[in-house]
Design an enzyme around this catalytic site. Structure first.
Site, short mmCIF file in Angstrom:
data_model
loop_
_atom_site.label_atom_id
_atom_site.label_comp_id
_atom_site.label_asym_id
_atom_site.label_seq_id
_atom_site.Cartn_x
_atom_site.Cartn_y
_atom_site.Cartn_z
N VAL A 80 7.69 -5.41 19.68
CA VAL A 80 7.40 -6.08 18.40
C VAL A 80 6.01 -6.27 17.95
CG1 VAL A 80 9.73 -6.55 17.76
CG2 VAL A 80 8.07 -8.45 18.81
N ASN A 106 14.57 -11.26 15.38
CA ASN A 106 15.13 -12.13 16.32
C ASN A 106 14.30 -11.89 17.70
OD1 ASN A 106 17.42 -13.48 18.00
ND2 ASN A 106 17.24 -11.60 19.18
N TYR A 171 4.33 -22.17 21.06
CA TYR A 171 5.80 -21.83 20.69
C TYR A 171 6.09 -22.29 19.28
CZ TYR A 171 10.87 -20.80 20.68
OH TYR A 171 12.09 -20.30 20.42
N ALA A 173 3.93 -23.40 17.28
CA ALA A 173 3.12 -22.83 16.17
C ALA A 173 3.53 -21.43 15.63
CB ALA A 173 1.68 -22.72 16.61
N LYS A 175 6.66 -20.20 15.61
CA LYS A 175 7.90 -20.62 14.95
C LYS A 175 7.72 -21.44 13.69
CE LYS A 175 10.66 -18.57 17.87
NZ LYS A 175 11.41 -17.30 17.31
N ILE A 204 20.11 -23.13 22.97
CA ILE A 204 21.30 -22.11 23.08
C ILE A 204 21.15 -21.70 24.42
CG2 ILE A 204 22.18 -20.12 21.71
CD1 ILE A 204 21.74 -22.50 19.71
#
Ligand SMILES: NC(=O)c1ccc[n+]([C@@H]2O[C@H](COP(=O)([O-])OP(=O)(O)OC[C@H]3O[C@@H](n4cnc5c(N)ncnc54)[C@H](OP(=O)(O)O)[C@@H]3O)[C@@H](O)[C@H]2O)c1
Length: 263
Positions: A80, A106, A171, A173, A175, A204
């Protein structure tokens, strides 16, 4: 005059995603794979992307083609953070599906370290994958939805993007950026019938959290009202709800799926 509202079969049926065509990034494992499985079980056709794990992607496709021989499921490589690769992925996905109803952004990575020790390369990788990836994929795939005046974009953020967490500045920043992106894009495309929402999972059980030391796991569990880590299915159910027409009047929102985690 009766106030009774006639039930709409599309909103009350057993297959809430019947006829929907989805693209899911990072579908080979974890939350993405759970979304692929649940979306097909709920009636959708799915093209999903993977990065390095072609074997897992092929196995999931074979499982889905056997379980749902009447519905398409196709896995395609899609790094991506690479705009050219995403271009090819998006073109092939649209060719396969014909039209697109739902995009689930995702794919994501973590590179945890205290900020003082954080390597610039790790910061760049996380931002380019988690936020740049959302840019690359959405820019290719939101326009077809806008043109058809119908669609849903669901971005996977994190509770860390909402509340922050020590050792996760990069991470967090990335998200938090996904949340800002979600809110802004929802305002641009809402009038064209396209919803844009984010989910913010807590902890999760996937490969992403599998390496956490046991004492950290116990410390984190003590902060979770539900007393346990979530499963990928816990997240997939909310994503598939947001993908369905049942969520057609929800946009620009961030839904935390964390079992009541208090960071
Ligand atoms: N697990 C958690 O506790 C948690 C909490 C909050 C948010 N999230 C977010 O949920 C999403 C899914 O996480 P997960 O826990 O399911 O992670 P995971 O089990 O590690 O799976 C990550 C998925 O993303 C793909 N991926 C990784 N880098 C990629 C890239 N550069 N280009 C394309 N695909 C890439 C992987 O593909 P390959 O298999 O081919 O490598 C895999 O399918 C991520 O955005 C993550 O940040 C997870």
């Amino acid at each position: 005059m009766s106030n009774a509202i006639a039930p709409d079969a599309r909103l009350t049926g057993d297959l809430p995603l019947a006829g929907k065509r989805l693209v899911v990034t990072g579908g080979s494992r974890g939350i993405g794979a759970a979304v692929v499985r649940l979306a097909l079980a709920q009636g959708a056709e799915v093209v999903f992307g993977y990065h390095s794990n072609a074997g897992a992607a092929r196995a999931l496709c074979a499982e889905m083609n056997e379980a749902h021989p009447d519905r398409q499921c196709l896995a395609l490589p899609a790094e991506v953070s690479d705009a050219a690769a995403v271009d090819g992925f998006a073109t092939a996905a649209l060719e396969c599906l014909g039209t697109l109803d739902v995009l689930v952004n995702n794919a994501g990575i973590v590179r945890d370290s205290s900020f003082a020790r954080m390597a610039r390369d790790d910061w760049d990788d996380v931002i380019e994958t988690n936020l740049g990836g959302v840019f690359n994929v959405t820019q290719q795939l939101v326009l077809p939805m806008v043109k058809q005046r119908r669609g849903a974009v669901i971005n996977v953020s994190s509770v860390v993007g909402v509340h922050g967490a020590a050792g996760q500045t990069g991470y967090a920043a990335s998200k938090a950026g996904v949340i800002g992106f979600t809110k802004a894009l929802s305002k641009e495309v809402g009038r064209y019938g396209v919803t844009v929402n984010a989910v913010a999972p807590g902890l999760i059980e996937t490969d992403m959290t599998a390496g956490l030391p046991q004492e950290r796991v116990e410390l984190m569990k003590a902060l979770i009202t539900a007393g346990r880590f979530g499963t990928p299915e816990d997240v997939a159910h909310t994503i598939c709800f947001l993908a369905s027409d049942r969520a057609r009047y929800i946009t620009g929102q961030v839904i935390e799926i964390s079992g009541g985690l208090v960071l």
